[in-house]
Design a protein around this motif. Structure first.
Motif, PDB file in Angstrom:
ATOM      1  N   PHE A   1      14.545  -6.367 -35.493  1.00  0.00           N
ATOM      2  CA  PHE A   1      13.555  -5.986 -34.476  1.00  0.00           C
ATOM      3  C   PHE A   1      14.154  -6.192 -33.088  1.00  0.00           C
ATOM      4  CE2 PHE A   1      10.964  -6.879 -38.134  1.00  0.00           C
ATOM      5  CZ  PHE A   1       9.845  -6.082 -38.005  1.00  0.00           C
TER       6      PHE A   1
ATOM      7  N   SER B   1       5.571  -7.471 -30.064  1.00  0.00           N
ATOM      8  CA  SER B   1       4.385  -6.726 -30.464  1.00  0.00           C
ATOM      9  C   SER B   1       3.909  -7.177 -31.857  1.00  0.00           C
ATOM     10  CB  SER B   1       4.732  -5.234 -30.445  1.00  0.00           C
ATOM     11  OG  SER B   1       3.599  -4.497 -30.680  1.00  0.00           O
TER      12      SER B   1
ATOM     13  N   GLN C   1       9.613  -4.961 -29.881  1.00  0.00           N
ATOM     14  CA  GLN C   1       9.014  -4.794 -31.215  1.00  0.00           C
ATOM     15  C   GLN C   1       8.608  -6.155 -31.795  1.00  0.00           C
ATOM     16  OE1 GLN C   1      12.331  -2.900 -33.116  1.00  0.00           O
ATOM     17  NE2 GLN C   1      11.378  -0.862 -33.110  1.00  0.00           N
TER      18      GLN C   1
ATOM     19  N   SER D   1      -0.555  -0.536 -28.638  1.00  0.00           N
ATOM     20  CA  SER D   1       0.480   0.379 -28.155  1.00  0.00           C
ATOM     21  C   SER D   1       0.065   1.036 -26.838  1.00  0.00           C
ATOM     22  CB  SER D   1       0.780   1.433 -29.215  1.00  0.00           C
ATOM     23  OG  SER D   1      -0.395   2.150 -29.508  1.00  0.00           O
TER      24      SER D   1
END
Lengths: 365, 470
Positions: free
Chosen positions: A323, A330, A327, A362
């Protein structure tokens, strides 16, 4: 006591310490009760082909108001929302012993400048269902008052999602739990520039159980102020409050909880937890978990809070699995919010909520 | 002050409830006005800046409304016009115990003050009503430059030092009662510990209200210079009257870089005393401030020892216990403000409510935007021993820096039947078992006290537990 007879609350009152009444009133003028547009309501099954049998949405009668609109007689937000709704109220009725296999979604669409809704909740004895209430629209100010009762022995999941655009929202709940009722309530917040929610649950019948979960996502300049109050008035009552917030940008998230165990509520078991994830140097998280216990014969009453940044070790772990930093971040934020989200209802409800939250993540992070 | 016909009943077997005949040399009429404030200042022959500060504080007090939080119904019962704001029982502060007037000496002998000094203390101040009546400090400390005086003497002998620090930690306008104290303060302790000096033994102050309807407004200022350390211990008692008294103190601590101040209190006012106290410390770089606070007596206590962590690496610790018996409300807690990076704090609060008493923890932890890598730990535990008693916790955490790690946990419970059964199976009566459990519950507090205070505290709690069964 009607709104006109109430005094403007002082900021010394902890309920209004972080969001003054002026900041959440539509015009900021204490005595003004502006005209409000009515919200549009629609009811449907969450699953294709699912049914909503036994659930109705209708205009509330005088008898409904007398029986169900009993909370917050001297509470300023309750009385203001009643005044702005101008006597109109809708009632969401669930028949006694109604058993719904699919979750039901209630859409509340709020458009116009100022939009208000007074909704009564009347859940019959031994009813079993899951309700997702989605508040959306582009009104610049939204006021939602929900009052009512969950019947004896009912098993009800009640999730409210705030997906208002950039407007402000004042939301107040005053709900009572019947004998042996098992209620799971969820609050998901990812919309509105300013939100003041005052959620109150009263357990005045023995044997009831309540779980309140919150997943709050704050970003940019959002101001989310949630107050949850749980009253244990009857013996053998059980409650858990679990609140997870993720605060990014210049947002401010406030979580205040009050567990009140009245004398006579023997065997009460209550706890509350607030977890805040701070994601930026300008974000702020405030937690005030309060307890008032007047009964000595309790199973236990406790509260806790924890604040911290995204864990470096967890970030490192994810980076070793391929990742990249945004990412990984998140994923960890989603996991933090998901731990309460997963407690709000069945697998179907969870999947739906998770999908909705992932979209919001997002969009706004 | 409201007539309280049940006061004797309320205070029960309060062991410090004796009182000596009032034998004062100066007693002001009850009630407060600007003239009273000026008269107190004139009587003490104070510099003009202090008189003006007192007057400003009085005006603030007179105009400021009562707090709109806490136990408002108890606060409303305070009749400020019925209080005597200044009463002097001795013409001067004595350094030799034998020179203290006999009636006052008898009182403190019964409380064990000179005995304690002989045994293990570095210094003692004893305050009777408004002014200190006895003061002593060990010679070796004096030689090292440690100043330990009553506040009035401190102002006379070190006016510049007092002016530099007085009201800097607790401004007079901080709250209604800090304004009242600044207006009418009298007595208290003034301590300065020079750079690098470690006062190994604790210094002690003892405060006693003897007269009816008396207000005691002592002011304490402790400055620990760089790298120094001191442990200050205070105890408080009052006799039992059918009318209420008011104790409204202000304590300011300044821990300069690397200094360490520990301030321990065992408050055992009789249950007709309003104990409304403002205690606050500033900790500079790498300084440590500890408040060890025991609240056993009083009718209403509102006290939240605070620490402002101003310098990087500073540490604050507050350990407090409260016992609330019949007619009592102990509204106590702690406040920590993290203004600098790498600061740490720990709060441990324990309370017991019994016989209809109410114990409240009210706390605040703030971490400012600029304070990086702070660590906060707060634990509150409460025991409710019987029906009709009450326990509240009102903690506030305001975190404005994402690198902070903070934890807070609290629990309210009853004494476990299993623990009582276990102790009874080992031959203790139920009452003894309960007293042991309560002492064990308070142990994190008592182990931080000097030995004599710890023993006294355990005895007091055992007394409070008497008659709690059946």
């Amino acid at each position: 006591m009607p709104y006109s007879e109430l005094e403007e609350p002082s900021r010394a009152d902890h309920l209004w310490r972080y969001t003054s009444w002026k900041r959440i009133h539509p015009s900021g003028q204490f005595h003004e009760v502006p005209k409000a547009a009515k919200a549009t309501l629609s009811l449907r099954s969450l699953e294709e082909g699912g049914k909503t049998d036994g659930v109705t949405l209708e205009v509330a009668s005088e008898e409904d108001l007398e029986r169900l609109a009993v909370s917050g007689s001297s509470d300023i937000s309750t009385q203001f929302l009643r005044a702005i709704a101008d006597g109109d109220a809708m009632v969401l009725r669930v028949q006694r012993k109604a058993r719904l296999d699919s979750p039901v979604q209630l859409d509340i669409e709020c458009e116009g400048d100022i939009c208000a809704l007074h909704l009564l909740v009347d859940v019959g004895d031994m009813a079993e269902m899951e309700l997702i209430t989605r508040i959306s629209g582009n009104a610049s100010w939204v006021g939602i008052l929900r009052q009512g009762r969950f019947g004896d022995g009912c098993n009800f999941n009640d999730v409210v999602i705030n997906q208002i655009g950039d407007g402000r929202i004042l939301r107040t709940d005053g709900l009572y739990l019947g004998r042996d009722a098992q209620i799971r309530c969820g609050a998901i917040g990812s919309g509105s520039s300013r939100c003041k929610s005052d959620l109150r649950y009263t357990m005045d019948q023995s044997g009831s159980s309540l779980k309140v979960n919150g997943s709050i996502l704050s970003a940019e300049g959002m101001h989310n102020d949630y107050h949850v109050e749980i009253f244990h008035l009857a013996p053998e009552t059980y409650s858990r409050l679990n609140w997870h917030s993720a605060c990014a940008g210049k947002s401010r998230t406030i979580g205040t909880g009050m567990l009140r165990i009245e004398e006579g509520a023997k065997g009460a078991d209550a706890a509350q937890l607030f977890h805040n994830l701070l994601l930026s140097k300008d974000a702020e998280a405030d937690s005030i978990p309060e307890l008032e216990v007047s009964e000595n014969d309790v199973v236990g009453c406790g509260h806790g809070t924890a604040n911290g940044p995204v864990d470096d070790e967890q970030m490192f772990y994810l980076s070793t699995r391929g990742f990249n930093e945004p990412q990984a971040r998140s994923v960890l934020i989603a996991a933090h919010l998901n731990s309460t989200l997963s407690e709000m209802g069945s697998t179907v409800v969870h999947e739906h909520l998770l999908h909705s939250l992932t979209n919001d993540l997002s969009t706004i992070m | 002050m409201a007539e309280n016909t049940d006061a004797r009943d309320a205070v029960g077997d309060y062991r410090y409830g004796f009182h000596d005949p009032e034998n004062h040399t100066i007693r002001f009429d009850s009630g407060l006005s600007e003239q009273v404030v000026r008269d107190i200042s004139a009587l003490k022959d104070e510099p003009e800046w202090m008189t003006e500060l007192r007057v400003k504080a009085y005006n603030h007090f007179a105009n400021r409304p009562m707090p709109t939080w806490g136990n408002m119904s108890m606060l409303e019962d305070i009749d400020f016009d019925a209080i005597t704001y200044f009463l002097k029982s001795s013409n001067q502060t004595e350094n030799d115990w034998e020179d203290v007037p006999e009636d006052i000496r008898n009182t403190f002998d019964r409380l064990g003050i000179p005995e304690a000094e002989q045994k293990w203390l570095s210094g003692v101040t004893a305050q009777y009503e408004s002014e200190a009546v006895y003061h002593s400090i060990r010679e070796d400390l004096e030689e090292q430059g440690v100043i330990f005086l009553d506040m009035d003497s401190g102002l006379k002998e070190y006016p510049e030092l007092v002016k530099k620090w007085f009201c800097t930690v607790v401004p007079y306008a901080d709250n209604k009662f800090s304004a009242l104290n600044t207006a009418v303060w009298s007595g208290g302790s003034f301590i300065y510990v020079p750079k690098g000096v470690h006062v190994e033994m604790p210094v002690q102050a003892y405060f006693r209200i003897n007269a009816k309807n008396m207000g005691q407004f002592e002011r304490t200022l402790i400055i620990a210079d760089e790298g120094s350390s001191i442990h200050y211990v205070e105890g408080c008692t009052a006799p039992t009257y059918s009318t209420d008294s008011l104790h409204s103190a202000v304590v300011e601590l300044i821990a300069l870089p690397g200094a360490h101040i520990r301030y321990s209190t065992v408050q055992n006012w009789s249950a007709n005393v309003y104990n409304l106290v403002t205690k606050r410390a500033v900790a500079h770089e790498n300084a440590v401030v500890e408040w060890v606070d025991g609240n056993i007596g009083s009718k209403l206590t509102m006290k939240y020892p605070a620490v402002i962590l101003k310098g990087e690496g500073a540490h604050a610790e507050v350990i407090s216990v409260a016992y609330s018996g019949k007619g009592q409300h102990q509204d106590a807690g702690a406040k920590i403000h993290h203004l600098a990076s790498n600061t740490t704090s720990k709060i441990l609060s324990k309370s017991i409510s019994k016989d209809g008493g109410r114990g409240s923890y009210r706390g605040m932890v703030q971490v400012s935007k600029k304070a990086q890598n702070c660590k906060v730990n707060v634990v509150c535990d409460a025991l409710i021993l019987d029906e009709g008693s009450r326990s509240d916790t009102y903690p506030t955490m305001e975190i404005s820096n994402p690198t902070c790690r903070s934890e807070h946990e609290a629990s309210v419970s009853k004494v476990s039947d299993e623990q009582v059964f276990y102790l009874m199976a080992r031959g203790h009566s139920e009452e003894e078992a309960l007293a042991l459990i309560v002492n064990g519950f308070f142990e994190p507090f008592t182990r931080e006290l000097p030995m004599e205070y710890a023993v006294e505290m355990n005895k007091l709690m055992a007394l409070e537990m008497e008659g709690s069964i059946g």
